[in-house]
Motif scaffolding. Structure first.
Motif, PDB file in Angstrom:
ATOM      1  N   MET A   1       0.843  -1.197   0.000  1.00  0.00           N
ATOM      2  CA  MET A   1       0.000   0.000   0.000  1.00  0.00           C
ATOM      3  C   MET A   1       0.880   1.250   0.000  1.00  0.00           C
ATOM      4  SD  MET A   1      -3.156  -0.817   2.546  1.00  0.00           S
ATOM      5  CE  MET A   1      -2.168  -0.562   4.011  1.00  0.00           C
ATOM      6  N   GLY A   2       0.384   2.331  -0.575  1.00  0.00           N
ATOM      7  CA  GLY A   2       1.105   3.592  -0.598  1.00  0.00           C
ATOM      8  C   GLY A   2       0.147   4.699  -0.952  1.00  0.00           C
ATOM      9  N   TRP A   3       0.159   5.102  -2.223  1.00  0.00           N
ATOM     10  CA  TRP A   3      -0.768   6.124  -2.686  1.00  0.00           C
ATOM     11  C   TRP A   3      -1.577   5.666  -3.888  1.00  0.00           C
ATOM     12  CZ3 TRP A   3       3.168  10.637  -2.040  1.00  0.00           C
ATOM     13  CH2 TRP A   3       2.902  11.325  -0.857  1.00  0.00           C
ATOM     14  N   THR A   4      -1.111   4.649  -4.587  1.00  0.00           N
ATOM     15  CA  THR A   4      -1.767   4.287  -5.841  1.00  0.00           C
ATOM     16  C   THR A   4      -2.128   2.810  -5.884  1.00  0.00           C
ATOM     17  OG1 THR A   4       0.432   4.056  -6.827  1.00  0.00           O
ATOM     18  CG2 THR A   4      -0.696   6.152  -7.148  1.00  0.00           C
ATOM     19  N   GLY A   5      -1.155   1.928  -6.113  1.00  0.00           N
ATOM     20  CA  GLY A   5      -1.468   0.509  -6.236  1.00  0.00           C
ATOM     21  C   GLY A   5      -1.974  -0.098  -4.936  1.00  0.00           C
ATOM     22  N   PHE A   6      -2.836  -1.116  -5.079  1.00  0.00           N
ATOM     23  CA  PHE A   6      -3.368  -1.824  -3.913  1.00  0.00           C
ATOM     24  C   PHE A   6      -3.649  -3.254  -4.358  1.00  0.00           C
ATOM     25  CE2 PHE A   6      -6.460  -3.318  -0.880  1.00  0.00           C
ATOM     26  CZ  PHE A   6      -6.092  -2.709   0.311  1.00  0.00           C
ATOM     27  N   TRP A   7      -2.876  -4.196  -3.817  1.00  0.00           N
ATOM     28  CA  TRP A   7      -2.940  -5.566  -4.306  1.00  0.00           C
ATOM     29  C   TRP A   7      -3.683  -6.465  -3.331  1.00  0.00           C
ATOM     30  CZ3 TRP A   7       0.832  -2.137  -5.270  1.00  0.00           C
ATOM     31  CH2 TRP A   7       1.217  -1.974  -6.615  1.00  0.00           C
ATOM     32  N   GLN A   8      -4.573  -7.287  -3.869  1.00  0.00           N
ATOM     33  CA  GLN A   8      -5.424  -8.148  -3.050  1.00  0.00           C
ATOM     34  C   GLN A   8      -5.742  -9.414  -3.837  1.00  0.00           C
ATOM     35  OE1 GLN A   8      -9.196  -6.369  -2.092  1.00  0.00           O
ATOM     36  NE2 GLN A   8      -9.852  -8.046  -0.775  1.00  0.00           N
ATOM     37  N   THR A   9      -5.870 -10.542  -3.118  1.00  0.00           N
ATOM     38  CA  THR A   9      -6.306 -11.777  -3.765  1.00  0.00           C
ATOM     39  C   THR A   9      -7.822 -11.850  -3.744  1.00  0.00           C
ATOM     40  OG1 THR A   9      -6.361 -13.087  -1.731  1.00  0.00           O
ATOM     41  CG2 THR A   9      -4.248 -12.965  -2.893  1.00  0.00           C
ATOM     42  N   GLU A  10      -8.386 -12.693  -4.572  1.00  0.00           N
ATOM     43  CA  GLU A  10      -9.794 -13.031  -4.433  1.00  0.00           C
ATOM     44  C   GLU A  10      -9.967 -13.740  -3.088  1.00  0.00           C
ATOM     45  OE1 GLU A  10     -12.222 -12.249  -6.275  1.00  0.00           O
ATOM     46  OE2 GLU A  10     -11.335 -11.668  -8.196  1.00  0.00           O
ATOM     47  N   GLY A  23     -10.717   0.527  -8.976  1.00  0.00           N
ATOM     48  CA  GLY A  23     -11.393   1.414  -8.036  1.00  0.00           C
ATOM     49  C   GLY A  23     -11.853   0.742  -6.763  1.00  0.00           C
ATOM     50  N   TYR A  24     -11.308  -0.435  -6.445  1.00  0.00           N
ATOM     51  CA  TYR A  24     -11.727  -1.152  -5.243  1.00  0.00           C
ATOM     52  C   TYR A  24     -10.678  -1.089  -4.130  1.00  0.00           C
ATOM     53  CZ  TYR A  24     -15.759  -3.020  -7.700  1.00  0.00           C
ATOM     54  OH  TYR A  24     -16.950  -3.137  -8.392  1.00  0.00           O
ATOM     55  N   ASP A  25      -9.813  -0.086  -4.176  1.00  0.00           N
ATOM     56  CA  ASP A  25      -8.855   0.109  -3.090  1.00  0.00           C
ATOM     57  C   ASP A  25      -9.548   0.794  -1.909  1.00  0.00           C
ATOM     58  OD1 ASP A  25      -8.363   3.232  -3.347  1.00  0.00           O
ATOM     59  OD2 ASP A  25      -8.416   2.379  -5.363  1.00  0.00           O
ATOM     60  N   ILE A  26      -8.817   1.017  -0.850  1.00  0.00           N
ATOM     61  CA  ILE A  26      -9.395   1.667   0.337  1.00  0.00           C
ATOM     62  C   ILE A  26      -8.788   3.043   0.575  1.00  0.00           C
ATOM     63  CG2 ILE A  26     -10.027  -0.490   1.485  1.00  0.00           C
ATOM     64  CD1 ILE A  26      -7.477  -0.163   3.197  1.00  0.00           C
ATOM     65  N   TYR A  27      -8.112   3.604  -0.420  1.00  0.00           N
ATOM     66  CA  TYR A  27      -7.533   4.935  -0.252  1.00  0.00           C
ATOM     67  C   TYR A  27      -8.634   5.978  -0.103  1.00  0.00           C
ATOM     68  CZ  TYR A  27      -3.181   2.743  -1.671  1.00  0.00           C
ATOM     69  OH  TYR A  27      -2.081   1.930  -1.735  1.00  0.00           O
ATOM     70  N   ASP A  28      -8.499   6.816   0.915  1.00  0.00           N
ATOM     71  CA  ASP A  28      -9.567   7.770   1.231  1.00  0.00           C
ATOM     72  C   ASP A  28      -9.041   9.165   1.523  1.00  0.00           C
ATOM     73  OD1 ASP A  28      -8.334   7.393   3.681  1.00  0.00           O
ATOM     74  OD2 ASP A  28     -10.193   7.104   4.803  1.00  0.00           O
ATOM     75  N   GLY A  29      -7.772   9.412   1.191  1.00  0.00           N
ATOM     76  CA  GLY A  29      -7.140  10.685   1.518  1.00  0.00           C
ATOM     77  C   GLY A  29      -5.979  10.519   2.471  1.00  0.00           C
ATOM     78  N   VAL A  30      -5.906   9.376   3.155  1.00  0.00           N
ATOM     79  CA  VAL A  30      -4.795   9.095   4.061  1.00  0.00           C
ATOM     80  C   VAL A  30      -3.585   8.685   3.231  1.00  0.00           C
ATOM     81  CG1 VAL A  30      -3.977   7.629   5.946  1.00  0.00           C
ATOM     82  CG2 VAL A  30      -6.350   8.436   5.928  1.00  0.00           C
ATOM     83  N   GLY A  31      -2.458   9.338   3.446  1.00  0.00           N
ATOM     84  CA  GLY A  31      -1.273   9.088   2.652  1.00  0.00           C
ATOM     85  C   GLY A  31      -0.334   8.064   3.275  1.00  0.00           C
ATOM     86  N   VAL A  32       0.296   7.266   2.429  1.00  0.00           N
ATOM     87  CA  VAL A  32       1.305   6.272   2.810  1.00  0.00           C
ATOM     88  C   VAL A  32       0.865   5.488   4.052  1.00  0.00           C
ATOM     89  CG1 VAL A  32       3.800   5.887   2.993  1.00  0.00           C
ATOM     90  CG2 VAL A  32       2.947   8.007   2.016  1.00  0.00           C
TER      91      VAL A  32
END
Length: 265
Positions: A1-10, A23-32
């Motif tokens: 996790m960081g600011w862009t990519g977000f990797w998850q398994t099924e 668009g299924y990441d959990i980024y909401d404005g919180v950085g790094v």
């Protein structure tokens, strides 16, 4: 996790996919953000907010996983305001578009109970000294957005593209790679100001919206934090805004209740 990519398994899978690209990441404005699993099996996330160089607020979240395997976030209960611990300032449900004065230089906590109809929209506008902002929930588009939309365009302003649509489009236009273009002018969540979250669940039926208007004396300005239906969060550093007024707007939706509290953090 960081600011862009977000990797998850099924769910129960082994192959990791970049769900941020859909668009299924959990980024909401919180950085790094960094996450840790507790002894009780909870996953707690912490990160900082951009907007004041490298110095700003630290924000905590609890990561949730739903039956379909998707992830969400909620406020960390141990660090969140509770109505019974706050001073109630108002329980009046305002008229659509009605403006309500807010106490100056004060942190506030709001609770809204919303009953959406078909294609419902609900919005809050915070104004005062500095640039005003609008928080919007769109049931039909499943979008949560915070923007600098004007008072006369609450529901008609040009929508902000979620990051998974905005970044590839901007990179193609500028012939730049994914990382380099984060320095551009697009409204993206990592900048912690104006952004849009896609695939917001839980707002197509009666839901609770919780909001904190945090006053920061060091900057003489506000931070806004929202918990949406207990499933998603959105935070914004409103550099230069000292809110003095809130206005509530509903389209094809009914505001069942609104409560405003003084929050002594």
């Amino acid at each position: 996790m960081g600011w862009t990519g977000f990797w998850q398994t099924e769910k129960d899978g082994e192959v990791f996919r970049d769900v941020a690209a859909q668009g299924y990441d959990i980024y909401d404005g919180v950085g790094v953000p960094m996450a840790v699993r507790t002894d009780e099996g909870r996953v707690i996330l912490a990160g900082w907010l951009y907007g004041h160089g490298w110095g700003s607020l630290i924000v905590h979240r609890e990561i949730l996983q739903f039956e379909n395997g998707r992830l969400g976030t909620r406020w960390l209960p141990e660090c969140s305001p509770a109505a019974e611990d706050c001073e109630l300032l108002s329980a009046k449900v305002p008229e659509n578009g009605e403006k309500t004065a807010l106490p100056a230089k004060t942190s506030l906590y709001f609770e809204f109970e919303i009953e959406p109809g078909e294609n419902a929209k609900f919005a809050l506008r915070f104004s005062g000294r500095g640039e005003a902002c609008v928080f919007l929930l769109d049931t039909a588009e499943k979008i949560a957005e915070i923007s600098s939309a004007g008072e006369d365009e609450i529901f008609s302003h040009k929508p902000i593209l979620p990051a998974y649509l905005a970044i590839p489009k901007a990179c193609e236009r500028e012939n730049a790679d994914y990382v380099v273009y984060l320095k551009g002018e697009e409204d993206l969540h990592y900048k912690a100001k104006n952004s849009a979250l896609p695939h917001v669940e839980g707002i197509d039926k009666p839901y609770r919206l919780r909001a904190v208007l945090h006053y920061e004396p060091k900057t003489d300005s506000n931070f806004l934090d929202f918990e949406i239906a207990g499933r998603r969060t959105l935070v914004s550093n409103r550099v230069g805004l000292r809110a003095e007024c809130i206005a509530v707007y509903a389209q094809h939706a009914k505001i069942l209740s609104q409560k405003t509290f003084r929050w002594e953090e």
